[in-house]
Structures are given as C-alpha cells and as structure tokens.
Write a protein that holds these residues in place. Structure first.
Motif, short mmCIF file in Angstrom:
data_model
loop_
_atom_site.label_atom_id
_atom_site.label_comp_id
_atom_site.label_asym_id
_atom_site.label_seq_id
_atom_site.Cartn_x
_atom_site.Cartn_y
_atom_site.Cartn_z
N ASP A 28 -3.82 111.52 -121.53
CA ASP A 28 -4.78 111.74 -122.59
C ASP A 28 -5.15 110.37 -123.15
N ASP A 29 -5.95 110.33 -124.22
CA ASP A 29 -6.38 109.04 -124.76
C ASP A 29 -5.19 108.20 -125.20
N GLN B 34 -11.30 107.78 -132.00
CA GLN B 34 -10.59 106.83 -131.14
C GLN B 34 -11.32 105.50 -131.15
N PRO B 35 -11.02 104.61 -132.07
CA PRO B 35 -11.79 103.36 -132.21
C PRO B 35 -11.71 102.44 -131.01
N ASN B 36 -10.72 102.62 -130.14
CA ASN B 36 -10.57 101.75 -128.97
C ASN B 36 -11.06 102.38 -127.68
N VAL B 37 -11.67 103.56 -127.77
CA VAL B 37 -12.07 104.31 -126.58
C VAL B 37 -13.59 104.46 -126.56
N LEU B 38 -14.20 104.09 -125.44
CA LEU B 38 -15.63 104.28 -125.23
C LEU B 38 -15.83 105.44 -124.26
N ALA B 39 -16.62 106.43 -124.67
CA ALA B 39 -16.97 107.53 -123.77
C ALA B 39 -18.12 107.10 -122.87
N THR C 53 -10.30 96.21 -117.59
CA THR C 53 -10.90 97.48 -117.98
C THR C 53 -10.11 98.62 -117.35
N THR C 54 -9.83 99.67 -118.13
CA THR C 54 -9.31 100.90 -117.57
C THR C 54 -10.38 101.99 -117.74
N LEU C 55 -10.57 102.76 -116.69
CA LEU C 55 -11.47 103.92 -116.70
C LEU C 55 -10.67 105.14 -116.29
N ARG C 56 -10.78 106.22 -117.06
CA ARG C 56 -10.06 107.47 -116.77
C ARG C 56 -11.05 108.60 -116.63
N SER C 57 -10.91 109.38 -115.58
CA SER C 57 -11.84 110.47 -115.34
C SER C 57 -11.44 111.71 -116.12
N LEU C 58 -12.41 112.29 -116.82
CA LEU C 58 -12.23 113.56 -117.50
C LEU C 58 -13.04 114.67 -116.82
N VAL C 59 -14.32 114.36 -116.52
CA VAL C 59 -15.19 115.30 -115.83
C VAL C 59 -15.85 114.53 -114.69
#
Length: 299
Positions: A54-55, A81-86, A112-118
C-alpha cells in the motif's frame, strides 16, 4: 544468487533486472538494502513482481534509499499522501515523451519508485533507457562535444499537450511555478562515477546556442539514448513495483491503451545537485530551489 539469498535476473542486455525472493512489504535488513542499491547502480532499473504494497509500504521502501521528496513541485499529491503522486492515465495526461523526472529543478530526484494499482489488459508499459550506455555509444567527436555542453531544462513547455479540459487544467497547474535550470549535458554519477547523457524532454535549449541548433543537437544526442539496445520495456501486472535510478536513465509511457484505466503511484527519493565532468554544478536560471519539494534544495 546474492549474499542475502535473493536472485537478480537480468531483463535487458544493457539495462534492467528483476529482483526475486525479496518481500519489500516488510522491513529489510541493511545488508539486503545495500545489495539492492548495488544492483540499482549496476542495472539502472529494478523490477519487483507481485508485491503486496500500500502507500505506507511503498513510502517505507523508498525511504530506505534516502530522504523523500514531496509528490511534485507543482502538481497536487494523492489524497492524504503528501509524498505520493498519482500517475493517472484516465485523465488524458500521459507521459508519452522521453524524460527524466523533474530535471527542471537544480536537485532532481535520485530515484523513482512506481507501483501499479490499475493496469490495462494490453499496452500501458513503461520503457526505461540507459543514459550511460548511450554516452558510451557516442562517436569520439560527438562525445567530446557533449562533454562541453550545458542544457537548460524547464517545466514551461509542451511536455503534455492538452487534449481535454482536465488536461488543460493539469497543464495550468504544472506551470503554475516556472522553473529553469542549467545542467551539464554529461552528468557524472555521484556513486558509480559513470558518465551519462543528462537530457530528455525537459531539456529545451543548449546554453550558448540558438533554438534551431539546440533542437538539432539535442535530437541527435537523444537518439542515442533511446536506441533499442539501451531500452528495457516493462509490462505491468497488479502489485508490481519498479525502482529506477533517475540520475542516469530516462523513461517513457506509450499512449497505446485507448480509454482504458491505468493508475500508478509514484514516490521519489531526493537527489543531489548534478555535476559535470569538469566538477561544475548545476545552477538555477529561473525560479527557486523548490524547498517545498525536496530536502536536497539546501545543498
């Protein structure tokens, strides 16, 4: 097999490796983190399949590699989430242009980290290019020229062409604060000492050259970065996380999935001031050091 018992399997010939056997949703031992960081320096981009994140877990993992930036210098963060860019493809704002993250600032991110949600059932991949092998590919005469060049990077250009009202609003927010920074075209990596081409979509003009000559030379150099030999393509599945070294790569998200939804969350690690081969450091041309965005601004 590493000393800590997980596998590092190359994905591409010049860039990219998959990390197998590490659950990054849990706290990691310092030795494991050191080996992952070493793999990042070597392979430039690391891929973790099927992680239960999760975030909060993504933020914890990213923070193992340094202090975090906020989501973006001008674009709002994900809710709460101030540190998370959608990174949301549904809005018609797609990063289908080669770039290195936030190079319009004096201190762009380290990683950079990128995490897949959809993820869409087809398309929506991410391409990542090795700027160090691109530099090594240059003919001697072109490499000697690149060593002496500086480029101005700015957020005030047509990085994302507005197609909808939402896209136009995003564009307005993106340039609500204007930044312009001069960086060396050849950056020395602060950990490995490798030289890489530090250009990409935010690099709009070469210092001391007119607009036409700048475009021509930047296009020539950029073509070396994005040669197929230097690029790895990652096909997303739900639960994937990608970690790439923002100091020596570029990336691109092809706009090839129509109106299908695609949502990633991005968390970035604060970076240092780029340094050229002569030791000269990047400098602000317009704007400020964006202290609201990165703790590295005071460097």
């Amino acid at each position: 097999m590493t000393g800590s018992g997980f596998d590092i399997r190359r994905v591409g010939g010049r860039i990219g490796a998959e990390i197998i056997g590490v659950d990054i949703s849990r706290p990691l031992d310092p030795g494991v983190v050191a080996e992952i960081n070493g793999a990042l320096i070597e392979h430039k981009a690391l891929f973790f399949r099927g992680q239960d994140l999760d975030d909060t877990a993504q933020l914890r993992f990213a923070s193992l590699f340094g202090e975090l930036t906020t989501a973006h210098p001008t674009v709002p963060s994900a809710d709460g989430q101030p540190n998370v860019l959608a990174v949301n493809g549904e809005e018609g704002i797609r990063s289908n242009r080669w770039h290195t993250d936030v190079t319009f600032l004096r201190t762009p991110p380290k990683a950079t980290t990128l995490r897949s949600l959809v993820v869409p059932p087809y398309g929506g991949n991410t391409l990542i290019a090795n700027a160090a092998s691109a530099y090594r590919d240059l003919p001697d005469a072109l490499r000697e020229l690149a060593d002496r060049l500086w480029a101005e990077h700015t957020n005030d250009h047509d990085y994302a062409e507005p197609r909808t009202a939402k896209a136009a609003e995003h564009r307005r927010r993106f340039v609500s604060r204007k930044y312009r920074t001069a960086h060396p075209v050849v950056r020395v990596h602060p950990e490995s000492g490798e030289r890489g081409l530090f250009i990409g979509g935010f690099a709009q003009r070469l210092v001391g050259l007119n607009a036409d000559d700048s475009r021509d030379l930047l296009r020539i150099l950029q073509n070396y970065v994005i040669r197929p030999e230097n690029v790895v393509r990652w096909s997303w599945a739900p639960g994937d996380l990608v970690l790439f070294d923002n100091r020596i790569t570029q990336h691109y998200a092809p706009d090839d999935y129509g109106t299908l939804p695609r949502l990633l969350h991005r968390v970035t690690v604060a970076g240092d001031v780029p340094v050229g081969i002569d030791g000269e450091r990047s400098r602000v041309v317009e704007g400020d050091d964006a202290e609201h965005y990165t703790p590295a601004a005071a460097a």
